[in-house]
Design an enzyme around this catalytic site. Sequence first.
Site, PDB file in Angstrom:
ATOM      1  NE  ARG A 104      -3.901   0.593   1.857  1.00 38.98           N
ATOM      2  CZ  ARG A 104      -5.119   0.626   2.377  1.00 38.98           C
ATOM      3  NH1 ARG A 104      -5.345   1.321   3.481  1.00 38.98           N
ATOM      4  NH2 ARG A 104      -6.120  -0.034   1.819  1.00 38.98           N
ATOM      5  CG  HIS A 131      -8.434  -0.017  -2.981  1.00 36.77           C
ATOM      6  ND1 HIS A 131      -7.620  -1.081  -2.620  1.00 36.77           N
ATOM      7  CD2 HIS A 131      -9.130   0.322  -1.847  1.00 36.77           C
ATOM      8  CE1 HIS A 131      -7.811  -1.356  -1.336  1.00 36.77           C
ATOM      9  NE2 HIS A 131      -8.709  -0.534  -0.847  1.00 36.77           N
ATOM     10  CD  GLN A 134     -12.923  -2.216  -0.801  1.00 33.78           C
ATOM     11  OE1 GLN A 134     -12.082  -2.103   0.085  1.00 33.78           O
ATOM     12  NE2 GLN A 134     -14.084  -2.822  -0.603  1.00 33.78           N
ATOM     13  CG  ASP A 220     -13.558   6.162  -1.264  1.00 31.86           C
ATOM     14  OD1 ASP A 220     -13.555   5.968  -0.033  1.00 31.86           O
ATOM     15  OD2 ASP A 220     -12.527   6.080  -1.964  1.00 31.86           O
ATOM     16  CB  CYS A 260     -13.939   0.890  -0.166  1.00 35.44           C
ATOM     17  SG  CYS A 260     -13.328   2.569   0.035  1.00 35.44           S
ATOM     18  NE  ARG A 288      -9.978  -5.498   0.250  1.00 33.30           N
ATOM     19  CZ  ARG A 288      -9.246  -4.494   0.757  1.00 33.30           C
ATOM     20  NH1 ARG A 288      -9.847  -3.450   1.285  1.00 33.30           N
ATOM     21  NH2 ARG A 288      -7.924  -4.509   0.695  1.00 33.30           N
TER      22      ARG A 288
HETATM   23  N1  NVA Z   1     -10.009   6.430  -1.544  1.00 31.53           N
HETATM   24  C1  NVA Z   1      -9.640   6.060  -0.194  1.00 31.53           C
HETATM   25  C2  NVA Z   1      -9.865   4.612   0.032  1.00 31.53           C
HETATM   26  C3  NVA Z   1      -9.521   4.118   1.408  1.00 31.53           C
HETATM   27  C4  NVA Z   1      -9.685   2.625   1.560  1.00 31.53           C
HETATM   28  C5  NVA Z   1      -8.185   6.426   0.052  1.00 31.53           C
HETATM   29  O1  NVA Z   1      -7.374   6.253  -0.871  1.00 31.53           O
HETATM   30  O2  NVA Z   1      -7.866   6.911   1.135  1.00 31.53           O
HETATM   31  N1   CP Z   2     -11.215  -0.363   2.319  1.00 31.17           N
HETATM   32  C1   CP Z   2      -9.943  -0.407   2.761  1.00 31.17           C
HETATM   33  O1   CP Z   2      -8.982  -0.637   2.004  1.00 31.17           O
HETATM   34  O2   CP Z   2      -9.805  -0.201   4.105  1.00 31.17           O
HETATM   35  P1   CP Z   2      -8.472   0.026   4.936  1.00 31.17           P
HETATM   36  O3   CP Z   2      -7.917   1.372   4.565  1.00 31.17           O
HETATM   37  O4   CP Z   2      -8.894  -0.055   6.363  1.00 31.17           O
HETATM   38  O5   CP Z   2      -7.487  -1.053   4.567  1.00 31.17           O
END
Ligand code: NVA
Ligand code: CP
Length: 304
Positions: A104, A131, A134, A220, A260, A288
């Site tokens: 990540r 992502h 997800q 989101d 998500c 997930r």
């Molecule tokens: N769009 C959000 C998703 C978090 C799971 C982010 O990138 O922070």
């Molecule tokens: N939806 C998702 O990826 O959640 P986290 O940021 O908690 O991993």
Amino acid sequence: MELKHYLQFADLDAGEYAYLFERAALIKRKFKAYEKHHTLADRTLAMIFEKASTRTRVSFEAGMYQLGGSVVHLTTGDSQLGRAEPIDDSAKVISRMVDLVMIRTYGQDKIEQFARHSRVPVINGLTNEFHPCQILADIFTFIEHRGSIAGKTVAWVGDGNNMANTWLQAAELLDFKVHVSTPGGYEVDQAVAGIRSSSSYKVFKNPMDACRNADLVTTDVWTSMGYEAENEARKKAFADWRVDSDMMRAAKTDALFMHCLPAHRGEEVEAEVIDGPQSVVWDEAENRMHAQKALMEYLLLGKL
Ligand code: NVA
Ligand code: CP
């Protein structure tokens, strides 16, 4: 086996997704029945987090243990990654000691660079651009509740972000439509989303119009991780892009709601929607784990 990475949704084809959705269903059934499923015994997954996480961490970590494997958890703060060791060197070293890497991070270029120097499959656990894990889980969840997503309409209300881009890639590959409504200045960009044409999505100025007759309404956070400096400006720009009961009423009567997570009730979604009868967000979060177990198995062992 040929080395396969999962850096964006388009890295797999429709046939591979059909297999993964079936496999995830089998893995989920076995999990619910407390049946052992140790297809990755003695395999190790390294998880590298440069941003915070709850779901991604727990689902990959618990999932890998349930497959009989083990995990190593690294963050920027507690590894040499945060002290500017080159990505190429980190990839060469880490991928000599583990069987699989989940990352990540910020730019998609970083995960691509890591993958170029990795001896083992690399999985995108979220970047600024995509992502894919997800959306893999989201489509698996849709199928569980409503059957095939082919020919269906997904309404995306909110930021033209990593989630929106991944929905666009999925629509092109799995033959459904996305109705996108974002505030001005936060539109999706076809080049960033990495799609060939605009035929699988339609843009709407008014979020209510995007929701009309949709089979799934999804949104989101207004401010994704890494964009916190824009928080105040975004709160103003996104004020009308809150999924509420009127938008759900504009969608089909059996439309689902997904997010998500983490969610901000009263910002991108009203509490009565996310906590209401059309919401499947808890199944979505749980899935997930099942979907990623199928993915990890597939990248390491192929179709079983
Ligand atoms: N769009 C959000 C998703 C978090 C799971 C982010 O990138 O922070
Ligand atoms: N939806 C998702 O990826 O959640 P986290 O940021 O908690 O991993």
